[in-house]
Every structure is written in C-alpha cells, then in structure tokens.
Design a protein around this motif. Sequence first.
Motif, PDB file in Angstrom:
ATOM      1  N   GLY A   1      -3.187  22.464  -3.655  1.00 41.30           N
ATOM      2  CA  GLY A   1      -3.913  22.659  -4.907  1.00 41.30           C
ATOM      3  C   GLY A   1      -4.908  23.802  -4.903  1.00 41.30           C
ATOM      4  O   GLY A   1      -5.722  23.916  -3.979  1.00 41.30           O
TER       5      GLY A   1
ATOM      6  N   GLY B   1       3.737  24.752  -7.930  1.00 39.85           N
ATOM      7  CA  GLY B   1       3.389  25.105  -9.301  1.00 39.85           C
ATOM      8  C   GLY B   1       1.916  24.836  -9.561  1.00 39.85           C
ATOM      9  O   GLY B   1       1.045  25.514  -9.048  1.00 39.85           O
ATOM     10  N   ASN B   2       1.644  23.790 -10.339  1.00 38.42           N
ATOM     11  CA  ASN B   2       0.267  23.349 -10.603  1.00 38.42           C
ATOM     12  C   ASN B   2      -0.672  24.513 -10.894  1.00 38.42           C
ATOM     13  O   ASN B   2      -1.655  24.733 -10.179  1.00 38.42           O
ATOM     14  CB  ASN B   2      -0.263  22.545  -9.406  1.00 38.42           C
TER      15      ASN B   2
ATOM     16  N   SER C   1       0.073  30.158 -10.469  1.00 38.45           N
ATOM     17  CA  SER C   1       0.667  29.038  -9.742  1.00 38.45           C
ATOM     18  C   SER C   1       0.341  29.165  -8.256  1.00 38.45           C
ATOM     19  O   SER C   1      -0.047  30.239  -7.778  1.00 38.45           O
ATOM     20  CB  SER C   1       2.187  29.023  -9.926  1.00 38.45           C
ATOM     21  N   GLU C   2       0.526  28.063  -7.528  1.00 37.41           N
ATOM     22  CA  GLU C   2       0.339  28.109  -6.083  1.00 37.41           C
ATOM     23  C   GLU C   2       1.278  29.149  -5.466  1.00 37.41           C
ATOM     24  O   GLU C   2       0.872  29.932  -4.599  1.00 37.41           O
ATOM     25  CB  GLU C   2       0.616  26.722  -5.484  1.00 37.41           C
TER      26      GLU C   2
ATOM     27  N   GLU D   1       7.494  26.103  -9.972  1.00 45.30           N
ATOM     28  CA  GLU D   1       7.567  25.010 -10.936  1.00 45.30           C
ATOM     29  C   GLU D   1       7.202  23.648 -10.348  1.00 45.30           C
ATOM     30  O   GLU D   1       6.846  22.728 -11.078  1.00 45.30           O
ATOM     31  CB  GLU D   1       8.983  24.930 -11.529  1.00 45.30           C
TER      32      GLU D   1
ATOM     33  N   ASP E   1       5.601  20.357  -8.934  1.00 46.78           N
ATOM     34  CA  ASP E   1       4.288  19.725  -9.070  1.00 46.78           C
ATOM     35  C   ASP E   1       4.115  18.563  -8.101  1.00 46.78           C
ATOM     36  O   ASP E   1       3.185  17.771  -8.225  1.00 46.78           O
ATOM     37  CB  ASP E   1       4.076  19.249 -10.508  1.00 46.78           C
ATOM     38  N   SER E   2       5.023  18.459  -7.124  1.00 50.52           N
ATOM     39  CA  SER E   2       4.950  17.389  -6.126  1.00 50.52           C
ATOM     40  C   SER E   2       5.803  17.781  -4.926  1.00 50.52           C
ATOM     41  O   SER E   2       6.583  18.751  -5.001  1.00 50.52           O
ATOM     42  CB  SER E   2       5.483  16.071  -6.704  1.00 50.52           C
TER      43      SER E   2
ATOM     44  N   ASN F   1       9.056  20.104  -4.769  1.00 53.42           N
ATOM     45  CA  ASN F   1       9.169  21.202  -3.801  1.00 53.42           C
ATOM     46  C   ASN F   1      10.550  21.185  -3.170  1.00 53.42           C
ATOM     47  O   ASN F   1      11.226  22.216  -3.074  1.00 53.42           O
ATOM     48  CB  ASN F   1       8.138  21.060  -2.676  1.00 53.42           C
TER      49      ASN F   1
END
Length: 204
Positions: free
Chosen positions: A64, A99-100, A106-107, A130, A132-133, A137
């Motif tokens: 994050g 993503g996030n 984005s990361e 894209e 988010d988990s 991934n």
Amino acid sequence: MVRWTWSTRVMCAAIAVTGLACVPAPAAADLSAPPGLDFARALGTPALPGIYGPETAVVVLGYGLTPEGTMREELVRRLRAGLAQAVFAPWSPIIVTGGNPRAGLSEADVMADWLVAAGVDESRVLRESEADSTVANARNTATMLAERDLSSVVLVTSEDHIARARGAFADAGVLVVGDLTPDRAQWDGVPLHIGDFGPAASAG
C-alpha cells in the motif's frame, strides 16, 4: 554502452551487497551462463538470489502506498530484493503487480519507476496495475505470463507474506520456482544502483 559479461553481472551483484559501487569496463557480450551453477553455495551466502532464464519472470508484489502516492519503506525493501534478484537473472522480465491507486498512481506505476531509476531497462519491466489483493496479483500475473509464453516465476515479497503469496499463485496455476524476501536477502539497506542493465544494455 557498457556490455555486461556474465561474470561481471555476478561479481557486481556480489560487490553491491557490500555497499561498494560497481562500474564495469566495456567488454564483449557473453550470455552463456553455466547451467545449474549455484552461486549462492559457491559464495557461501545462502540468501543470494537464484539464477533463472528468460522463461521465468521476477514478480515483485506491491504494498500500500501513502495517501500522497509515495512508497512505504516495506515496498522499497521489496524492490531492493527484487532488484538484487534481477541482477542474478538478467534475462528475466520483471513484473511489478499492484493497483490500489493513491494520488493517481498505482503501486505498479511507482514500483516500475523506481526500478527504471535504479538502472533496469524500461522495456524489461512489465506493469500489472489492476490487482487489489494477493489473489488478484496472482490471477492477473497468470494472464500476463500466458500472453508472453512465460512458464514460471520467482516471487519477491515480505517474509510474512510469502507463504500466502505462493499459495495464491499456485491456485492461479502459476509455477513458482523460487522466492526472495528482504529479510532473507539481508541487503535491503544497501544503496544498490546498477546503471544501464538488462537485455537492452547488451545491444549496440
């Protein structure tokens, strides 16, 4: 343009962990690596990364971002371990996944920019922005691997995350042939910069 021989790549990786700069002299390209040679054992350092070919991607998992879109220290540590692995696997593409977005970034975007700034050729870095988990991934990376005829990955993430990550990638049908974490690498505090590096560095 500096031409990196195989021995130079390995020696620079070893030198880098001491914190010294590595500036190789120009030399003819040599992409012949002894198959199966275990440099970790040869150098007596169990935490050294493995050596892999172009069919294996180095996958660095995101972490994050701050609300301002900057990296937290743990993500920098993952990237340092990923960069070290990339040195030992100079023909492997590097997938940054996360993503996030925060502050429009984005990361994966921030991670890719860090690697390019550290000297990795931009064409070598693949962005998956894209997810988010951890499950996402893995699934999104599996799609990227299939699109590029890649057969396996080396996972780079935190020590307390690696078991869950391996499970998620296995569930997604991805063959995980190795992993590396900052805690095992032991050189996350070293200022590691390798200059021009990657397949494009040996051309021209």
